[in-house]
Enzyme design. Structure first.
Site, PDB file in Angstrom:
ATOM      1  N   CYS A   3       0.840  -1.189   0.000  1.00 61.38           N
ATOM      2  CA  CYS A   3       0.000   0.000   0.000  1.00 61.38           C
ATOM      3  C   CYS A   3       0.878   1.244   0.000  1.00 61.38           C
ATOM      4  O   CYS A   3       2.112   1.147   0.013  1.00 61.38           O
ATOM      5  CB  CYS A   3      -0.950   0.015   1.203  1.00 61.38           C
ATOM      6  SG  CYS A   3      -0.103   0.196   2.782  1.00 61.38           S
ATOM      7  N   CYS A   6       3.694   1.628   2.522  1.00 63.99           N
ATOM      8  CA  CYS A   6       4.956   0.953   2.205  1.00 63.99           C
ATOM      9  C   CYS A   6       5.843   1.853   1.359  1.00 63.99           C
ATOM     10  O   CYS A   6       7.051   1.986   1.619  1.00 63.99           O
ATOM     11  CB  CYS A   6       4.676  -0.348   1.453  1.00 63.99           C
ATOM     12  SG  CYS A   6       3.725  -1.568   2.359  1.00 63.99           S
ATOM     13  N   ASP A 424       5.578  29.275 -31.588  1.00 65.57           N
ATOM     14  CA  ASP A 424       6.598  29.864 -32.446  1.00 65.57           C
ATOM     15  C   ASP A 424       6.163  29.620 -33.888  1.00 65.57           C
ATOM     16  O   ASP A 424       5.637  28.548 -34.207  1.00 65.57           O
ATOM     17  CB  ASP A 424       7.953  29.206 -32.180  1.00 65.57           C
ATOM     18  CG  ASP A 424       9.036  29.754 -33.088  1.00 65.57           C
ATOM     19  OD1 ASP A 424       9.374  30.931 -32.949  1.00 65.57           O
ATOM     20  OD2 ASP A 424       9.510  28.997 -33.958  1.00 65.57           O
ATOM     21  N   ASP A 638      10.192  24.450 -31.938  1.00 66.48           N
ATOM     22  CA  ASP A 638      10.974  23.327 -32.452  1.00 66.48           C
ATOM     23  C   ASP A 638      12.452  23.636 -32.604  1.00 66.48           C
ATOM     24  O   ASP A 638      13.251  22.737 -32.826  1.00 66.48           O
ATOM     25  CB  ASP A 638      10.435  22.878 -33.814  1.00 66.48           C
ATOM     26  CG  ASP A 638      10.863  23.824 -34.930  1.00 66.48           C
ATOM     27  OD1 ASP A 638      10.913  25.049 -34.677  1.00 66.48           O
ATOM     28  OD2 ASP A 638      11.156  23.343 -36.035  1.00 66.48           O
ATOM     29  N   ASP A 642      14.325  28.297 -29.468  1.00 69.26           N
ATOM     30  CA  ASP A 642      13.083  28.197 -28.699  1.00 69.26           C
ATOM     31  C   ASP A 642      13.309  27.608 -27.308  1.00 69.26           C
ATOM     32  O   ASP A 642      12.418  27.666 -26.465  1.00 69.26           O
ATOM     33  CB  ASP A 642      12.054  27.317 -29.429  1.00 69.26           C
ATOM     34  CG  ASP A 642      11.634  27.915 -30.762  1.00 69.26           C
ATOM     35  OD1 ASP A 642      11.572  29.149 -30.848  1.00 69.26           O
ATOM     36  OD2 ASP A 642      11.381  27.144 -31.701  1.00 69.26           O
TER      37      ASP A 642
END
Length: 758
Positions: A3, A6, A424, A638, A642
């Site tokens: 659980c 733990c 962009d 990309d 950027d």
């Protein structure tokens, strides 16, 4: 680990190791991520985990082989076979029949379930208590032992004294009564046995559901073939994929998977990359094109030069990103961990209070014990621990199958609250390379104009020259041969084109370049001056073509621009339909940016923004959005320039095909250059976070209400055990409903929602 308590205890143990700065343990994946201020040795970490009562191994070590399916369920089947007979008298009572098994039969059936099949709960409870903690095993062991012990007391204790609970003599009094039917006696062997059976069943269902949440990741891991066909000289050899090196030539036949990333050297075919990038349609590949390991070759035979293998391949990086995202915790999980850390001790206190309140208040200690047992059993915090990680695992795995890589759980959780999406322009909303967008010939022959322009640029590598040649090739225009081609720095290109045959041979001395060069050559541009001005206002780059043999004369013009990506306009509309504010950021001129914005239907444009100023612009957008419904900003880019803006945004989204720097700075990476994936990623984030909130709500409500009902005496231990057993499975099943999500259709429609029942 059984659980969330733990997982919390293992985290504390790891953080106590010298040099550990941060440790995170995921209950669902059973993986610990550890970061140190100094180099860490695995032995020290392993010793700390072992001291906490658990075992650890490094991910590179082979995992123990999974048990056979029948063995995985064997303990449940045996427990059910022993427990069901104990339930028969209860079922008979519902039919109005008063019948009981003899006491020794009940004991004989319940004892193997309690101490053999239930041994795992005692072992787990002992480990937890020995190391100063408490977990689900403690609750199950305490609850079932109380019910079993009460039954023994009622059977042996009452049998020895020959008295029933009401003081009347019992048939078969004394130890001879051990073999006598337990007529009138209140035994609860069935409660302890059935609770253990139901907990085991719940754990098996939970484990099965958790395996399904990682199904997408396992599908990605299985994409790479084990063997590859390598050409050495004139011989094709089958080699293990692990022995491939950059530069090797792979022979990939129709229907086979690519064993590594590479570049096509020979052959043409279509490649199915759907399981790698999410692209639904096969893509044409010819010499010079890149292919991705794990993709499926279509109809042709390809010879591929290997460029990346092993951990550097695209497929390995995808798997690594998904694994990392699934290992890390979402911010909301830290709150759950703090609750789970104190949950078991608090529940134990509540059970003790229930025992004393019922026992002292009513004098019925049997009822008091049973109510306390019900509190212990129903309060197991498994559902709380699984609510968040299972939804995250399902969401990140599903996203990867559709070409959306989520770097960590935090990015997925934050993305649901995005209010502004900043794109962009170049390479994101547009294709990032110039194309011919318009052409005008003085004599009206635009194909002839394109043929002459392509002829004088056939040997040039300039981006504008490539655009002209690609345009001519795409339209099937025959390009004549040119001679004396040369580049004129700062002006354009020059060349001589011969046309005709026999006595009807002509020659054109061509110049293709800027307006200034045309003016220097004495070319009159008046015939097309108005068209050129209109194109330049749209941000297009205009090149002029003239024949300077004898008296210079204008032949026409070509206009170049950056073509808008397919799906960009639909993406902008879809984001607007989701209530998001969309902004375009560009370093290009205002005219060029405004032209793209008009085509996309974008109202807000920031042009002529320097790379170093993009991060500051993102910060200003966040401030503007803070007063609205949502205040988060997502930046989509990309390129190398950027990266600062991607890092500055609340959520950075790197477009597929971009630089590694941009992908590293972004929290989400799109495996293909499709702007519609931005809307898909944000939509999936919202649905995933909704699942987490649903799971946490029901887990908290279940525990709070269940404890209250059990303490009030409204739940028997058997019903409490059934509810607890199926609560975890229901949480995981709810998370698995995410698998019904599908990306928005790519048919040009603007559907704002996909999937159903989520």
């Amino acid at each position: 680990m059984s659980c969330a308590a733990c997982a919390t205890r293992v985290e504390r143990a790891l953080r106590a190791v010298p040099g550990v700065a941060e440790a995170s343990v995921n209950l669902a994946t059973e993986v610990a991520s550890v970061r140190g201020d100094a180099p860490l040795g695995f032995e020290g970490l392993q010793a700390a985990v072992k001291k906490a009562g658990y075992l650890a191994r490094v991910p590179d070590e082979p995992a123990p082989p999974p048990p056979a399916p029948w063995r995985d369920w064997a303990d449940v089947c045996v427990a059910a076979a022993l427990s069901l007979p104990l339930m028969l008298p209860m079922l008979a009572g519902l039919a109005g029949l008063a019948w009981h098994w003899p006491a020794w039969v009940q004991w004989l059936l319940a004892t193997p379930v309690q101490f053999w099949l239930g041994a795992r709960f005692y072992a787990g409870a002992w480990r937890a208590l020995r190391h100063g903690g408490a977990n689900m095993d403690v609750l199950v062991a305490l609850g079932t032992s109380a019910a079993y012990g009460l039954s023994l007391f009622e059977w042996l204790g009452r049998g020895a004294t020959g008295a029933m609970a009401d003081g009347t003599p019992m048939a078969g009094a004394g130890w001879a009564g051990l073999a006598a039917p337990a007529a009138g006696a209140h035994l609860y062997f069935e409660a302890s046995a059935v609770v253990i059976t139901l907990v085991l069943l719940g754990k098996r269902l939970e484990a099965r559901a958790k395996r399904q949440t990682t199904q997408a990741l396992r599908a990605l891991q299985a994409l790479q073939p084990e063997m590859a066909r390598v050409r050495r000289g004139d011989v094709d050899l089958d080699l293990p994929v692990g022995r491939l090196r950059a530069g090797d030539l792979l022979v990939v036949r129709a229907g086979e998977r690519f064993a590594a990333d590479g570049i096509v050297r020979e052959g043409e075919s279509h490649v199915d990359e759907s399981l790698v990038t999410g692209e639904s349609l096969p893509i044409a590949r010819r010499p010079g094109d890149k292919v991705t390991g794990g993709a499926v070759n279509g109809e042709g035979v390809l010879l591929v030069a290997v460029t990346a293998t092993g951990p550097e391949s695209t497929l390995a990086r995808i798997v690594r990103l998904v694994e990392t995202a699934q290992e890390k915790k979402a911010p909301i999980q830290h709150l759950v961990d703090r609750v789970s850390a104190v949950f078991v001790p608090v529940v134990t206190v509540i059970a003790l209070v229930t025992l004393l309140a019922w026992g002292l208040g009513t004098g019925d200690w049997q009822r008091a014990v049973l109510n306390a047992v019900a509190v212990l059993v129903i309060a197991c915090p498994c559902a709380l621990g699984l609510a968040t990680p299972t939804a995250m695992m399902a969401g990140t795995g599903l996203a990867a199958r559709h070409g959306i890589l989520i770097k960590d759980a935090e990015a997925l959780e934050i993305a649901h609250d995005v209010g502004v999406v900043a794109f962009d322009k170049t390479g994101t909303l547009t294709e990032g390379r110039p194309v011919v967008v318009a052409r005008a010939a003085v004599d009206g022959d635009e194909r002839g104009l394109l043929a002459l322009a392509a002829a004088v640029q056939a040997s040039s590598a300039h981006p504008l020259a490539r655009a002209v040649i690609d345009e001519a090739r795409g339209l099937g225009v025959a390009v004549p041969r040119a001679s004396s081609e040369r580049a004129v720095p700062g002006r354009g290109v020059a060349g001589c084109v011969t046309f005709g045959s026999g006595d009807a041979v002509g020659e054109l001395e061509l110049r293709l370049g800027s307006a200034r060069w045309m003016d220097e050559l004495g070319v009159d541009r008046g015939a097309l001056a108005g068209r050129a001005e209109a194109l330049e206002r749209e941000g297009r780059t205009v090149s002029w073509l003239a024949d300077v043999e004898g008296h210079p004369r204008l032949l026409g013009l070509l206009a170049f621009g950056d073509r808008v990506r397919d799906g960009a306009a639909a993406a902008v509309r879809r984001l607007a339909a989701q209530g998001l504010r969309t902004v375009m950021v560009s370093g290009d001129s205002r005219a060029a940016a405004a032209g793209v914005a008009r085509e996309l239907g974008l109202a807000e444009v920031h042009a002529e923004v320097l790379p170093e100023d993009k991060a500051a612009l993102v910060a200003s957008l966040r401030g503007q959005a803070a007063g609205g419904r949502r205040g988060r900003v997502a930046m989509v880019g990309d390129g190398l320039n950027d990266a600062p803006a991607l890092a500055a945004a609340d959520v950075g989204i790197a477009m597929g095909g971009g630089t590694d720097v941009a992908m590293h700075a972004a929290g989400i990476t799109l495996m293909r250059a499709d702007p519609l994936l931005v809307a898909d990623a944000l939509d999936l984030s919202r649905r995933c976070v909704a699942k987490i909130r649903q799971n946490l709500f029901w887990a908290f409500v279940y525990n709070v209400a269940g404890i209250a009902f059990a303490a009030a005496g409204l739940l028997s231990p058997v019903i409490a055990g059934a509810a607890m057993a199926f609560s975890s499975a229901s949480v995981v099943t709810n998370a698995l409903a995410l698998r019904r999500w599908r990306p928005a259709p790519r048919d040009g429609t603007d559907a704002a929602a996909t999937g159903s029942g989520l």
